[in-house]
Design a protein around this motif. Structure first.
Motif, mmCIF file in Angstrom:
data_model
loop_
_atom_site.group_PDB
_atom_site.id
_atom_site.type_symbol
_atom_site.label_atom_id
_atom_site.label_comp_id
_atom_site.label_asym_id
_atom_site.label_seq_id
_atom_site.Cartn_x
_atom_site.Cartn_y
_atom_site.Cartn_z
ATOM 1 N N ASP A 1 70.889 38.693 16.250
ATOM 2 C CA ASP A 1 69.862 38.662 17.291
ATOM 3 C C ASP A 1 70.251 37.726 18.439
ATOM 4 O O ASP A 1 70.830 36.658 18.224
ATOM 5 C CB ASP A 1 68.534 38.186 16.704
ATOM 6 N N PHE A 2 69.872 38.143 19.664
ATOM 7 C CA PHE A 2 70.137 37.345 20.856
ATOM 8 C C PHE A 2 68.865 37.238 21.694
ATOM 9 O O PHE A 2 68.083 38.184 21.782
ATOM 10 C CB PHE A 2 71.244 37.971 21.704
ATOM 11 N N SER A 3 68.683 36.077 22.313
ATOM 12 C CA SER A 3 67.625 35.852 23.297
ATOM 13 C C SER A 3 68.299 35.268 24.529
ATOM 14 O O SER A 3 68.742 34.112 24.509
ATOM 15 C CB SER A 3 66.559 34.883 22.760
ATOM 16 N N GLU A 4 68.402 36.050 25.585
ATOM 17 C CA GLU A 4 69.180 35.651 26.761
ATOM 18 C C GLU A 4 68.403 35.918 28.044
ATOM 19 O O GLU A 4 67.663 36.902 28.140
ATOM 20 C CB GLU A 4 70.516 36.402 26.794
ATOM 21 N N ASN A 5 68.590 35.049 29.016
ATOM 22 C CA ASN A 5 67.944 35.186 30.313
ATOM 23 C C ASN A 5 69.007 35.452 31.374
ATOM 24 O O ASN A 5 69.751 34.543 31.754
ATOM 25 C CB ASN A 5 67.173 33.905 30.644
ATOM 26 N N PRO A 6 69.111 36.693 31.858
ATOM 27 C CA PRO A 6 70.146 37.019 32.854
ATOM 28 C C PRO A 6 70.085 36.161 34.112
ATOM 29 O O PRO A 6 71.102 35.970 34.776
ATOM 30 C CB PRO A 6 69.880 38.497 33.166
ATOM 31 N N LYS A 7 68.901 35.648 34.441
ATOM 32 C CA LYS A 7 68.782 34.808 35.642
ATOM 33 C C LYS A 7 69.684 33.584 35.535
ATOM 34 O O LYS A 7 70.209 33.096 36.546
ATOM 35 C CB LYS A 7 67.328 34.384 35.844
ATOM 36 N N PHE A 8 69.891 33.095 34.305
ATOM 37 C CA PHE A 8 70.723 31.921 34.102
ATOM 38 C C PHE A 8 72.119 32.263 33.577
ATOM 39 O O PHE A 8 72.960 31.390 33.432
ATOM 40 C CB PHE A 8 70.016 30.952 33.147
ATOM 41 N N GLN A 9 72.355 33.545 33.306
ATOM 42 C CA GLN A 9 73.694 34.005 32.926
ATOM 43 C C GLN A 9 74.509 34.411 34.148
ATOM 44 O O GLN A 9 75.709 34.179 34.215
ATOM 45 C CB GLN A 9 73.601 35.222 31.992
ATOM 46 N N CYS A 10 73.822 35.049 35.117
ATOM 47 C CA CYS A 10 74.536 35.585 36.280
ATOM 48 C C CYS A 10 73.686 35.561 37.548
ATOM 49 O O CYS A 10 74.223 35.612 38.652
ATOM 50 C CB CYS A 10 74.999 37.017 36.008
ATOM 51 N N GLY A 11 72.362 35.510 37.415
ATOM 52 C CA GLY A 11 71.495 35.607 38.582
ATOM 53 C C GLY A 11 71.449 37.040 39.102
ATOM 54 O O GLY A 11 71.840 37.983 38.413
ATOM 55 N N ASP A 12 70.955 37.217 40.308
ATOM 56 C CA ASP A 12 70.935 38.541 40.927
ATOM 57 C C ASP A 12 72.374 39.036 41.047
ATOM 58 O O ASP A 12 73.207 38.393 41.685
ATOM 59 C CB ASP A 12 70.313 38.477 42.324
ATOM 60 N N PHE A 13 72.679 40.172 40.458
ATOM 61 C CA PHE A 13 74.074 40.625 40.450
ATOM 62 C C PHE A 13 74.281 41.846 41.350
ATOM 63 O O PHE A 13 73.339 42.591 41.633
ATOM 64 C CB PHE A 13 74.558 40.894 39.021
ATOM 65 N N PRO A 14 75.512 42.053 41.821
ATOM 66 C CA PRO A 14 75.789 43.178 42.729
ATOM 67 C C PRO A 14 75.689 44.522 42.014
ATOM 68 O O PRO A 14 76.101 44.656 40.865
ATOM 69 C CB PRO A 14 77.222 42.919 43.193
ATOM 70 N N ILE A 15 75.148 45.502 42.725
ATOM 71 C CA ILE A 15 75.174 46.876 42.225
ATOM 72 C C ILE A 15 76.038 47.762 43.124
ATOM 73 O O ILE A 15 76.403 48.866 42.739
ATOM 74 C CB ILE A 15 73.753 47.450 42.100
ATOM 75 N N LYS A 16 76.388 47.242 44.304
ATOM 76 C CA LYS A 16 77.343 47.907 45.193
ATOM 77 C C LYS A 16 78.112 46.814 45.914
ATOM 78 O O LYS A 16 77.514 45.836 46.374
ATOM 79 C CB LYS A 16 76.611 48.812 46.188
ATOM 80 N N ASP A 17 79.434 46.952 45.995
ATOM 81 C CA ASP A 17 80.221 45.865 46.580
ATOM 82 C C ASP A 17 80.452 46.065 48.072
ATOM 83 O O ASP A 17 80.040 47.077 48.659
ATOM 84 C CB ASP A 17 81.536 45.674 45.819
ATOM 85 N N ARG A 18 81.110 45.113 48.697
ATOM 86 C CA ARG A 18 81.299 45.148 50.148
ATOM 87 C C ARG A 18 82.257 46.257 50.594
ATOM 88 O O ARG A 18 82.362 46.543 51.780
ATOM 89 C CB ARG A 18 81.733 43.786 50.673
ATOM 90 N N ASP A 19 82.951 46.886 49.637
ATOM 91 C CA ASP A 19 83.798 48.047 49.936
ATOM 92 C C ASP A 19 83.043 49.350 49.706
ATOM 93 O O ASP A 19 83.641 50.425 49.671
ATOM 94 C CB ASP A 19 85.056 48.021 49.072
#
Length: 288
Positions: A155-173
């Motif tokens: 089992d895992f309890s994880e908060n993405p806000k503190f793992q990576c924060g808002d993450f990209p879904i499309k890059d600058r290319d």
């Protein structure tokens, strides 16, 4: 069949022993749990994907005796990704990020795994910069704990806000990112079980969160298998120029010999002896 599992290599190089081990676990799970096998070519990174690598994936898997029930390729799924993006935009969950790589490294902390945790500078500033300026598109991640279970690791309890924060879904290319494409694909293709290497385990909570934002009410079943590492303890990877299965094939090494070697290196069998594909699948299935 009771569900659907996928094997999803990226065509940025030739397959190596790590891919073979992952394929063994995927096909073993499909046999053990009665699952449809979907082969997905994850060529979202068009700067590194090559047609010859795509063709080699089909050829190398077939050489070992793997077969699959359906297949897809991400570069042909642009409309599906765009529709998913519009769904997030309708919820006001996407914003442009103009931070440079240097800014990201200098202005944000890192997680325990060394990953940059984006603090949301551009979310706070809004979209004041010119839209034609190169930028990423990020998804807004809430401050909440994601609880999930891995069939091997527990089992895992994880908060993405503190793992990576808002993450990209499309890059600058203008390319879709791995995190976004894999979530959209797993929803659209009806993936019920995800078996993959434990190096991707840390992405699971953010993927569950993103799938939830896109409308999936329950996540897939997860199993993260152990990795084969090199003599320095690093996982095999294309970026580290891991020895390819194709090189061994061209050198005259048989599929049985490679299967036996990989199962030995992965501690699935005690000796480095040639085995058939079915024997290798049985060994992997015993660990599931």
């Amino acid at each position: 069949m009771n569900g659907k599992i996928r094997f999803a290599p990226s065509p940025t190089g030739y397959l190596h022993e790590g891919h073979l081990l992952s394929a063994l676990y995927v096909w073993a799970a499909a046999q053990k749990w009665g699952l449809h096998i979907h082969l997905r070519i994850e060529d979202h990174d068009q700067s590194r994907a090559r047609p010859e690598y795509i063709q080699s994936i089909y050829e190398d898997l077939s050489w070992f005796g793997f077969s699959w029930d359906s297949q897809s390729i991400q570069s042909e799924r642009g409309r599906i990704y765009e529709a998913a993006l519009q769904k997030l935009k309708a919820q006001n969950l996407v914003y442009p990020c103009y931070c440079s790589r240097k800014q990201l490294e200098n202005e944000n902390p890192k997680s325990e795994t060394g990953e940059i945790v984006y603090k949301g500078k551009c979310r706070e500033q809004g979209s004041a910069s010119a839209i034609d300026t190169p930028h990423n598109l990020r998804v807004k991640i809430a401050d909440k704990v994601i609880e999930w279970h891995d069939l091997r690791l527990g089992d895992f309890s994880e908060n993405p806000k503190f793992q990576c924060g808002d993450f990209p879904i499309k890059d600058r290319d203008n390319q879709w990112t791995y995190q976004f494409a894999v979530c959209v694909d797993d929803i659209d293709e009806g993936i019920t079980h995800v078996v993959r290497g434990e190096d991707i385990r840390s992405s699971t909570a953010r993927q569950i969160e993103l799938m939830g934002l896109l409308g999936r009410t329950s996540p897939p079943v997860y199993y993260h298998h152990p990795l084969i590492v090199d003599t320095s303890g690093k996982k095999l990877s294309k970026r580290e120029m891991a020895h390819s299965l194709r090189q061994d094939k061209n050198a005259g090494i048989s599929p049985k010999s490679l299967l036996g070697k990989v199962c030995f290196e992965a501690h699935l069998q005690p000796q480095n002896t040639p085995i058939t594909l079915q024997q290798a699948l049985n060994l992997a299935a015993d660990r599931l």
